[in-house]
Write a protein that holds these residues in place. Sequence first.
Motif, mmCIF file in Angstrom:
data_model
loop_
_atom_site.group_PDB
_atom_site.id
_atom_site.type_symbol
_atom_site.label_atom_id
_atom_site.label_comp_id
_atom_site.label_asym_id
_atom_site.label_seq_id
_atom_site.Cartn_x
_atom_site.Cartn_y
_atom_site.Cartn_z
ATOM 1 N N SER A 149 -7.842 38.780 -71.045
ATOM 2 C CA SER A 149 -8.372 38.584 -72.391
ATOM 3 C C SER A 149 -9.875 38.554 -72.246
ATOM 4 O O SER A 149 -10.408 37.920 -71.335
ATOM 5 N N TRP A 209 -9.347 30.351 -76.173
ATOM 6 C CA TRP A 209 -8.148 31.063 -75.728
ATOM 7 C C TRP A 209 -6.927 30.551 -76.499
ATOM 8 O O TRP A 209 -6.116 31.344 -76.985
ATOM 9 N N HIS A 259 -4.581 32.769 -79.124
ATOM 10 C CA HIS A 259 -3.226 33.124 -78.696
ATOM 11 C C HIS A 259 -2.152 32.353 -79.451
ATOM 12 O O HIS A 259 -0.967 32.473 -79.141
ATOM 13 N N VAL A 292 1.367 28.102 -78.999
ATOM 14 C CA VAL A 292 1.021 29.045 -77.937
ATOM 15 C C VAL A 292 2.184 29.049 -76.960
ATOM 16 O O VAL A 292 2.579 27.997 -76.462
#
Length: 165
Positions: A14, A77, A81, A87
């Motif tokens: 990512s 992050w 996500h 997540v």
Amino acid sequence: MPLTAAILSEREISIRALCTAPSTWIELSPTSLILLVHGQPEFRRALFAGHARRLPIFFAKLSSKNVLGFDQRLADWLLNHAQACTVRATHAEIAQDLLTAREVVSRRLRAFAVKGWIEQQRGRILITAPAALSRIAKGVFSLCSAVNRHHHEIAPADPFPGPDL
């Protein structure tokens, strides 16, 4: 540079980039880049010469105090996500994406959980305070400043005392 490395090693990552000056982007598929690198010596030399010029700057930025802290990267992050504030990833998968050790991810997630910002379950993380994570991702609030290092408790001056609902 990290993107080139990921493509050439066939490893997914990512990445988030910010252009601070006008830029021209050329988009190539991973296959096209690999074919150019392997089949065109002039392209390969130009690509790696450009990387060689930028490597000292890249490493200098990594070691500077202005680089995003790990809490910022992890919060960002998680937010990027999440689907419906959930997540689905293991600590090892997150660590692989963020290019760090699983233990580092586990420690920071545990700290986020103590604050009430997330709840950890097997194979998934529930985001219970997206606004708090968003503040961390933007660099507005450092988790370390709110933790009393001697007792591992939340300091009374914590500007975000509980989960955002």
